[in-house]
Enzyme design. Structure first.
Site, PDB file in Angstrom:
ATOM      1  N   TYR A 142       0.727  -1.299   0.083  1.00  0.00           N
ATOM      2  CA  TYR A 142      -0.060   0.008   0.093  1.00  0.00           C
ATOM      3  C   TYR A 142       0.645   1.366  -0.052  1.00  0.00           C
ATOM      4  O   TYR A 142       0.416   2.316  -0.412  1.00  0.00           O
ATOM      5  CB  TYR A 142      -0.894  -0.053   1.277  1.00  0.00           C
ATOM      6  CG  TYR A 142      -2.341  -0.601   1.108  1.00  0.00           C
ATOM      7  CD1 TYR A 142      -2.532  -2.006   0.980  1.00  0.00           C
ATOM      8  CD2 TYR A 142      -3.501   0.103   1.366  1.00  0.00           C
ATOM      9  CE1 TYR A 142      -3.577  -2.616   0.865  1.00  0.00           C
ATOM     10  CE2 TYR A 142      -4.604  -0.622   1.283  1.00  0.00           C
ATOM     11  CZ  TYR A 142      -4.547  -1.958   1.011  1.00  0.00           C
ATOM     12  OH  TYR A 142      -5.961  -2.563   0.841  1.00  0.00           O
ATOM     13  N   LYS A 189       2.965 -15.113   3.285  1.00  0.00           N
ATOM     14  CA  LYS A 189       3.188 -15.841   1.844  1.00  0.00           C
ATOM     15  C   LYS A 189       4.653 -16.211   1.721  1.00  0.00           C
ATOM     16  O   LYS A 189       5.611 -15.523   0.896  1.00  0.00           O
ATOM     17  CB  LYS A 189       2.865 -14.889   0.574  1.00  0.00           C
ATOM     18  CG  LYS A 189       2.717 -15.995  -0.524  1.00  0.00           C
ATOM     19  CD  LYS A 189       1.681 -16.933  -0.914  1.00  0.00           C
ATOM     20  CE  LYS A 189       1.873 -17.628  -2.234  1.00  0.00           C
ATOM     21  NZ  LYS A 189       1.058 -19.007  -1.971  1.00  0.00           N
ATOM     22  N   ASP A 221      -2.986 -18.352   1.065  1.00  0.00           N
ATOM     23  CA  ASP A 221      -3.839 -18.951   0.201  1.00  0.00           C
ATOM     24  C   ASP A 221      -4.639 -19.994   1.093  1.00  0.00           C
ATOM     25  O   ASP A 221      -5.982 -20.140   0.893  1.00  0.00           O
ATOM     26  CB  ASP A 221      -3.379 -19.638  -0.906  1.00  0.00           C
ATOM     27  CG  ASP A 221      -1.863 -20.211  -0.793  1.00  0.00           C
ATOM     28  OD1 ASP A 221      -1.360 -20.147   0.235  1.00  0.00           O
ATOM     29  OD2 ASP A 221      -1.482 -20.812  -1.843  1.00  0.00           O
ATOM     30  N   ASP A 245      -6.512  -6.978   4.203  1.00  0.00           N
ATOM     31  CA  ASP A 245      -7.715  -6.303   3.469  1.00  0.00           C
ATOM     32  C   ASP A 245      -8.514  -7.191   2.915  1.00  0.00           C
ATOM     33  O   ASP A 245      -9.664  -7.244   2.894  1.00  0.00           O
ATOM     34  CB  ASP A 245      -7.251  -5.276   2.339  1.00  0.00           C
ATOM     35  CG  ASP A 245      -8.224  -4.633   1.578  1.00  0.00           C
ATOM     36  OD1 ASP A 245      -9.195  -4.112   2.308  1.00  0.00           O
ATOM     37  OD2 ASP A 245      -8.229  -4.533   0.527  1.00  0.00           O
ATOM     38  N   ASP A 249     -12.448  -8.911   4.176  1.00  0.00           N
ATOM     39  CA  ASP A 249     -13.764  -8.980   3.309  1.00  0.00           C
ATOM     40  C   ASP A 249     -14.390 -10.244   3.395  1.00  0.00           C
ATOM     41  O   ASP A 249     -15.341 -10.528   3.419  1.00  0.00           O
ATOM     42  CB  ASP A 249     -13.447  -8.313   1.803  1.00  0.00           C
ATOM     43  CG  ASP A 249     -13.945  -6.877   1.888  1.00  0.00           C
ATOM     44  OD1 ASP A 249     -13.590  -6.024   2.815  1.00  0.00           O
ATOM     45  OD2 ASP A 249     -14.131  -6.533   0.791  1.00  0.00           O
TER      46      ASP A 249
HETATM   47  C1  IPM Z   1     -10.523  -0.856   3.912  1.00  0.00           C
HETATM   48  C2  IPM Z   1     -10.790  -0.511   2.353  1.00  0.00           C
HETATM   49  C3  IPM Z   1      -9.636   0.382   2.210  1.00  0.00           C
HETATM   50  C4  IPM Z   1      -8.336  -0.135   2.030  1.00  0.00           C
HETATM   51  C5  IPM Z   1      -9.458   1.271   0.652  1.00  0.00           C
HETATM   52  C6  IPM Z   1     -11.110   2.085   0.571  1.00  0.00           C
HETATM   53  C7  IPM Z   1      -8.573   2.012   0.408  1.00  0.00           C
HETATM   54  O1  IPM Z   1     -10.900  -1.302   1.627  1.00  0.00           O
HETATM   55  O2  IPM Z   1     -10.493  -0.202   4.637  1.00  0.00           O
HETATM   56  O3  IPM Z   1     -10.542  -2.069   4.223  1.00  0.00           O
HETATM   57  O4  IPM Z   1      -8.019  -1.078   1.049  1.00  0.00           O
HETATM   58  O5  IPM Z   1      -7.536  -0.435   2.937  1.00  0.00           O
HETATM   59 MN    MN Z   2     -10.856  -3.224   2.221  1.00  0.00          MN
END
Ligand code: IPM
Ligand code: MN
Length: 356
Positions: A142, A189, A221, A245, A249
Site C-alpha cells: 500500500y 506468503k 492462500d 484487506d 472482506d
Molecule cells: C478498507 C478499504 C480501503 C483499504 C480502501 C478504501 C483504500 O478497502 O479499509 O479495507 O484497502 O484499506
Molecule cells: Mn477493504
C-alpha cells in the site's frame, strides 16, 4: 468522563450510518452521565469537491486534537473506472492512516447467533465463530514506491516491511490472544515473498516471550480456504496490510454481512473507528443501509479509546436485542423475515437507541 469526538462521515452511505453511530454515542453519554462534545470534518470525495484535497489539513488538525474519531467511508464510483484520476478519495484515507500512525487495524468477526441463517456458509460450520483480525495498516504494498516505466507500458508497486513494523503489530496480536483463547495465527506468503519471510522471522523471534499463546503460521492462500472451511479454528489472526484487506472482506461473510462489521485503527495517536464496508453508492440516499457496523464501531471506540467497557457492552447488547426481536435491515433479512420487520437505517437506529 469528558471527551471530544470528531465525526468524519465521508462519502456515500458513510453519511447515513455515521449519523446513527453518533446518536448512539449521544444516548450513552446521556444515560451514563458523560460529557461528549463533537465536531465534524471532511474526507474523501466530499472533501475533494469542497477543497480539491481528499484530506484537508483542517481535518487532520481536528483529528489530532480529538480524543477519538468516528469515521464513515470513502469512495466514489466516478473514480473507480477512471484509473488515470490523479486525485482520489482513497488517498485521503491512506494519508490519514499514515499521518496518525494507525498501524494496527482490529477487525473483530463475531457472528450474532440470530444471523446464523443470513450467512451463505452452513450454520453448523459457523456457530460460535469468533475471530479477531490484526491487519497491519501503514506498511506493505500500500505504501511502497509505485510507478510506471517503459513510457507507461509497465507498472510496479513495491511491498516493504521493517522488523520494527512487524514486531509492533505482532506484539499487539499476541497481547490480545492472551485475553482470549490464547491462539495466534500469523498469515503470510513466506514460500514466495521476502517481506513474508521477514514477517515470519520476527513473529517466531518474539513468540517465546508469550509461552502461554499457541502460535501457528499459515500461508495466505491456505488461510483463505480455511476461513470458510472451518472458521472456528481461528482465534486471533495477524497479517500484513494487503492480505488483511482481502481476508477480512472474506471473513465478513462469517458474520452474515459486511454491514455488521466494525473496526478500530489504533497506533501512535487518536484512534479511528469505522465500519469495514465502503461507501456503497449503489444504495446511497435510499436510507436502507445497515447502520450496525457504525454503531458497533462506536462501541469499539468507547471500549478501546475511553476504557468504557460497560457502555460498550450496552451497545453490543442493544444490537443483539434488536436482532433477537427479529428486526433486520435488508442486507441481513432472509426469505423468512416478515416485510414489516425489515427496517430502514433510521428506524433500526431508533430501535437500538430505545434498547440502550
Ligand atoms: C478498507 C478499504 C480501503 C483499504 C480502501 C478504501 C483504500 O478497502 O479499509 O479495507 O484497502 O484499506
Ligand atoms: Mn477493504
Amino acid at each position: 468522563m469528558k471527551k471530544h469526538i470528531l465525526v468524519v462521515p465521508g462519502d456515500g452511505i458513510g453519511q447515513e450510518v455515521t449519523a446513527v453511530g453518533k446518536q448512539v454515542l449521544e444516548k450513552i453519554a446521556e444515560k451514563y452521565g458523560h460529557e461528549f462534545t463533537y465536531d465534524e470534518a471532511l474526507i474523501g470525495h466530499v472533501a475533494i469537491e469542497a477543497t480539491g484535497n481528499p484530506l484537508p489539513d483542517e481535518t487532520l488538525t481536528k483529528m489530532r486534537a480529538s480524543d477519538a474519531v468516528l469515521f464513515g467511508a470513502v469512495g466514489h464510483p466516478k473514480y473507480d473506472n477512471d484509473p488515470t484520476a490523479k486525485v482520489r478519495p482513497e488517498q485521503g484515507l491512506l494519508k490519514m492512516r499514515k499521518e496518525l500512525g494507525l498501524f494496527a487495524n482490529l477487525r473483530p468477526i463475531k457472528l450474532f447467533d440470530e444471523l446464523l441463517e443470513a450467512s451463505s456458509i452452513k450454520p453448523e460450520i459457523l456457530k460460535g465463530a469468533d475471530i479477531l483480525f490484526f491487519r497491519e495498516l501503514t506498511g506493505d504494498i500500500y505504501f511502497g514506491e509505485k510507478g510506471r516505466k517503459d513510457d507507461g507500458d509497465s507498472a510496479y508497486d513495491i511491498a516493504a516491511y521493517s522488523k520494527y513494523e512487524v514486531e509492533r503489530i505482532a506484539r499487539k496480536a499476541f497481547e490480545a490472544a492472551r485475553t482470549r483463547r490464547k491462539k495466534l495465527c500469523s498469515v503470510d506468503k513466506a514460500n514466495v515473498l521476502e517481506t513474508s519471510r521477514l514477517w515470519r522471522e520476527v513473529v517466531q523471534a518474539i513468540a517465546p516471550e508469550y509461552p502461554d499463546v499457541e502460535v501457528e503460521h499459515q500461508f495466505v492462500d491456505a488461510a483463505a480456504m480455511m476461513l470458510i472451511k472451518d472458521p472456528r479454528r481461528f482465534d486471533v489472526v495477524v497479517t500484513a496490510n494487503l492480505f488483511g484487506d482481502i481476508l477480512t472482506d472474506e471473513a465478513s461473510q462469517i458474520a452474515g454481512s459486511m454491514g455488521m462489521l466494525a473496526s478500530a485503527s489504533v497506533g501512535e495517536s487518536t484512534g479511528v473507528y469505522e465500519p469495514i464496508h465502503g461507501s456503497a453508492h449503489d444504495i446511497t440516499g435510499k436510507g436502507v443501509a445497515n447502520p450496525m457496523a457504525s454503531v458497533l464501531s462506536a462501541a469499539l471506540l468507547l471500549d478501546i479509546s475511553f476504557g468504557l467497557k460497560e457502555e460498550s457492552d450496552a451497545i453490543i447488547n442493544a444490537v443483539d436485542q434488536v436482532l433477537k426481536a427479529g428486526y433486520r435491515t435488508r442486507d441481513i433479512a432472509d426469505s423468512t423475515t416478515p416485510a414489516e420487520q425489515i427496517l430502514n437505517t433510521e428506524a433500526i437506529g431508533q430501535k437500538i437507541l430505545e434498547l440502550i
